[in-house]
Design a protein around this motif. Structure first.
Motif: not given
Length: 604
Positions: A155-162, A149-153, A170-179, A181-185
Motif C-alpha cells: 500500500q505504501s509503495t503503490w497506493e501512497n497510503t500508510s 506487514s507485506a500488505v502495508l508495504a 522481531s524477524s528479518y521479514e518484518l524488518c524488511y517489510n518495514a523498510a 514501507c519507509l521506501i514508499g514514504q
C-alpha cells in the motif's frame, strides 16, 4: 486384494510410512495400486491429490478432481482445488472456488488472503489478515503479521497510503517489510538502517537454524527443479544444489535415491570430495564403518590434493571406533597440518588419553624443532616450549624439562616463575646446578608481598586460624591452688613410626610429592600385570621380579624404606610367599569366622 502386491492394508501402511518420511513419489505408487483395484476409492483419490500437490503436479491434481466430480465434492477437495489454481496462476478461478465453499476454515482464509494480495485488492486483504490475527489462536501469528506487514508495504509503495499498526520487528521479514514501507514514504536513510538490521537478523536466524525441518527443506529444494532454472545458474551452483538433494535423500532415509545421485555426481566430478564424504556418511548410518574407511583411503590415494579433509574424516571414524592410536597415525601423516597448534594439541591429548607419554613428548619435540628452524623466538615457538616444559613437569620428566626451562629463562631472565621451576627441576637431577641458579633469585628484601595475615586467615577456606589472646578487663588476684586444684600435666606421646621404619636407611627425599611428579616415575606400562603374591607356580618368589625391575635398583630412590633392607640393598635370604608365616593376630581382637566359598573353581 491388490494383485501381486499383498493385501490393501499393507499398501495403506506403506502410504502412511512414506507420508511421514516425505517420500510422496513412493506413496503415489502405492495409491495407484489401490486405485487399480477400486478406482472410486475416495480416500485413495484424496491421497493421490495430496501426493501430486506435494510433488508439484498441480495440473495432474486438477485433472483427477475434474475427472471424479461425482466422488469428490467441493466440500471435500475445495481447498486443494483452489490451491492448485492459485499455484497455476489462475487467480480468478481460485477466487471463485473459494467463494463457492460454504465452510470458511482458517487455511481457506489464509489462501483467500493470498489470492486477494495477488489481485492487488489490498484493502480487502488487510481486513482478512486483521480478522485472522484477532480471532486465531495458534502458532502462526508471526507469519500472519509478516503477511500483514507485506500488505502495508505494498500500500505504501503503490497506493501512497500508510498506516502504522505497531507491528514488531522481531524477524528479518518484518524488518524488511518495514523498510519497504519507509521506501514508499521516501524516508530512504531510515529505510537503509532497517535493511541493514534485517540483513543482520537474517544472518543470525540462518546461523541458529541448524535443526530446521528436513521435509520443509525438501519442499524448498524442489523449487530449483522449475523450468529454465538451469539456464540462470552457474555450474558450481547447480552442483551445490545436487549435493543438497543427495543430503536430503540421506536424511530422509532414501538410501537408493541418495546412492544414485552420488554416483552421478562422482561421474561428473571425480575429484570432488563432497560426494565421497556423503557416501561415507551413508555407510556409517548403515553401520559399515570398515567400508567407509576403505573408501576414504582409496580416494585419498587417488586424489592427494584433497587428502587433508579426507584424512581428518578417517581419523574421526577411527576415534569413534576406539582406535585412538590409528587416528594419531593418520593425523601425523597430514604434512600441511602436522605442526599446526590445533593438530599438536589434538595429538598430545589423544596420546595422553592412551597413557603414551613418550609419544606425546615426541610430538612436542618435533614441533619445537620445526619452529626453531622456521620461526625461532616467535610467540608460537616459545608457547610450545612452555607447554612442553609444563607437560614434562606434570608427568615427572623433570630431567627432560630442564632444557626447555633453560631456553625459556634465557629468553627472559627476569621471569622468576620459570627460574623457580628450573631450580626445582635441577634440585632432583643436579643439585650443584640448582645451587648455582638459586643465586639469581631475588633477595627477600627486594620482594614486596603486602600480605595482610589477619585478612588471609579470616578468608574463606582458611584451615588454621591463629588464636588471639583475650583482653584483660580487670586485674584479679591469683587464687592459691591446693593439691586438688593442681592439674596434672599430660605427657606428650611420641609420634608413631611406620612398621618398616629403619633409622639406618635414608628416607626418600621425594616422598612428599605425588607419584607422577617424582623423577623416577616412568608412567603406567600397558600389558604388564602386577605382581601377585601367593599366585603362580609352586615356589615362585616376588624377590626375583624385584631384582629384574630397573625402577627398584639402587639408581632410583625407593618410594619408602622396606623392612629389613638396612641401607637399602636387597637381601639374598628371600623367603618364598608360600613359606612365609602369617603375622600373629592381636590379643584383644577376635577374627571373624569365615564362610565357606560356594561354587566357582578351586573352592577353599
Amino acid at each position: 486384494m491388490a494383485s501381486g502386491s499383498g493385501p490393501v492394508s499393507a499398501l495403506w501402511t506403506e502410504i502412511n510410512r512414506c507420508g511421514q518420511n516425505g517420500d510422496f513419489t513412493r506413496a503415489l505408487k502405492a495409491v495407484n495400486k489401490i486405485l487399480h483395484e477400486n478406482k472410486d476409492d475416495v480416500t485413495a483419490l484424496r491421497c493421490k491429490i495430496v501426493c501430486l500437490i506435494q510433488n508439484g503436479g498441480f495440473k495432474e491434481a486438477l485433472n483427477v478432481m475434474n475427472t471424479h466430480t461425482k466422488s469428490l465434492t467441493s466440500d471435500m477437495i475445495g481447498f486443494e482445488k483452489a490451491y492448485c489454481e492459485y499455484r497455476l496462476n489462475r487467480v480468478d478461478h481460485a477466487l471463485k472456488t473459494i467463494q463457492g465453499i460454504p465452510e470458511q476454515t482458517d487455511k481457506l482464509k489464509e489462501l483467500y488472503g493470498q489470492v486477494l494480495y495477488r489481485l492487488e485488492r489490498y484493502d480487502e486483504c488487510l481486513a482478512v489478515y486483521k480478522d485472522m490475527i484477532r480471532n486465531s489462536q495458534d502458532d502462526y501469528e508471526e507469519e500472519r503479521k509478516t503477511n500483514l506487514s507485506a500488505v502495508l508495504a505494498a500500500q505504501s509503495t503503490w497506493e501512497n497510503t500508510s498506516e502504522d499498526l505497531g507491528l514488531p520487528e522481531s524477524s528479518y521479514e518484518l524488518c524488511y517489510n518495514a523498510a519497504c514501507c519507509l521506501i514508499g514514504q521516501g524516508q530512504l536513510s531510515q529505510a537503509m538502517q532497517k535493511l541493514q538490521k534485517a540483513e543482520e537478523l537474517c544472518r543470525k536466524s540462518l546461523a541458529e537454524d541448524s535443526d530446521q525441518n528436513v521435509f520443509d527443506s525438501k519442499k524448498k529444494v524442489k523449487l530449483t527443479s522449475a523450468e529454465g532454472v538451469e539456464h540462470k545458474l552457474a555450474k558450481k551452483q547447480l552442483q551445490a544444489i545436487e549435493i543438497n538433494k543427495a543430503l536430503l535423500a540421506m536424511y530422509t532415509n532414501q538410501a537408493d535415491q541418495c546412492n544414485k545421485m552420488l554416483a552421478s555426481l562422482q561421474t561428473q566430478n571425480p575429484g570432488h570430495p563432497r560426494p565421497v564424504l556423503i557416501k561415507v556418511a551413508q555407510l556409517c548410518r548403515e553401520k559399515q564403518h570398515n567400508k567407509a574407511i576403505e573408501l576414504l583411503q582409496r580416494f585419498s590415494d587417488q586424489h592427494p590434493e584433497s587428502a587433508s579433509g579426507i584424512k581428518l574424516t578417517m581419523a574421526q571414524l577411527y576415534v569413534t571406533q576406539g582406535h585412538v592410536t590409528k587416528a594419531c597415525d593418520i593425523l601425523k601423516s597430514i604434512e600441511e597440518m602436522k605442526y599446526k597448534p590445533g593438530m599438536i594439541s589434538a595429538l598430545v591429548t589423544m596420546y595422553t588419553h592412551e597413557e603414551d607419554i613418550d609419544s606425546a613428548i615426541d610430538v612436542f619435540t618435533q614441533a619445537i624443532q620445526y619452529y626453531q628452524s622456521e620461526q625461532p623466538g616467535s610467540a608460537i615457538h616459545l608457547s610450545l616450549v612452555r607447554e612442553a616444559a609444563n607437560y614434562k613437569l606434570k608427568y615427572g620428566r623433570k630431567k627432560e624439562a630442564t632444557s626447555d626451562l633453560e631456553q625459556l629463562w634465557k629468553q627472559n631472565k627476569k621471569d622468576v616463575h620459570t627460574l623457580a621451576q628450573l631450580i626445582s627441576a635441577y634440585s632432583l637431577v643436579d643439585q650443584d646446578k640448582a645451587k648455582a641458579l638459586s643465586k639469581h633469585l631475588p633477595s627477600p628484601d627486594t620482594m614486596s608481598f603486602n600480605v595482610d595475615v589477619d585478612e588471609l586467615e579470616n578468608s574463606h577456606g582458611a584451615t588454621y586460624i591463629r588464636k588471639k589472646a583475650a583482653k584483660v578487663v580487670g586485674e584479679s588476684q591469683p587464687k592459691e591452688q591446693g593439691p586438688e586444684g593442681v592439674k596434672k600435666k599430660k605427657k606428650k606421646k611420641k609420634g608413631k613410626l611406620p612398621k618398616n621404619y629403619d633409622p639406618k636407611s635414608t628416607p626418600d627425599p621425594e616422598r612428599w610429592l605425588p607419584m607422577r611428579e617424582r623423577s623416577y616415575y616412568r608412567g603406567k606400562k600397558k600389558g604388564k600385570k602386577k605382581e601377585q603374591v601367593g599366585r603362580g607356580t609352586q615356589g615362585a618368589t616376588s624377590g626375583a621380579c624385584a631384582e629384574l625391575d630397573a625402577s627398584k635398583s639402587a639408581s632410583s630412590p625407593p618410594t619408602s624404606p622396606r623392612p629389613g633392607s638396612g641401607t637399602g640393598t636387597a637381601t639374598s635370604n628371600a623367603i618364598p610367599p608360600r613359606q612365609q608365616k602369617p603375622a600373629a593376630a592381636g590379643a584383644t581382637r577376635k577374627k571373624a569366622p569365615q564362610k565357606k566359598k560356594k561354587g566357582g573353581k578351586g573352592g577353599w
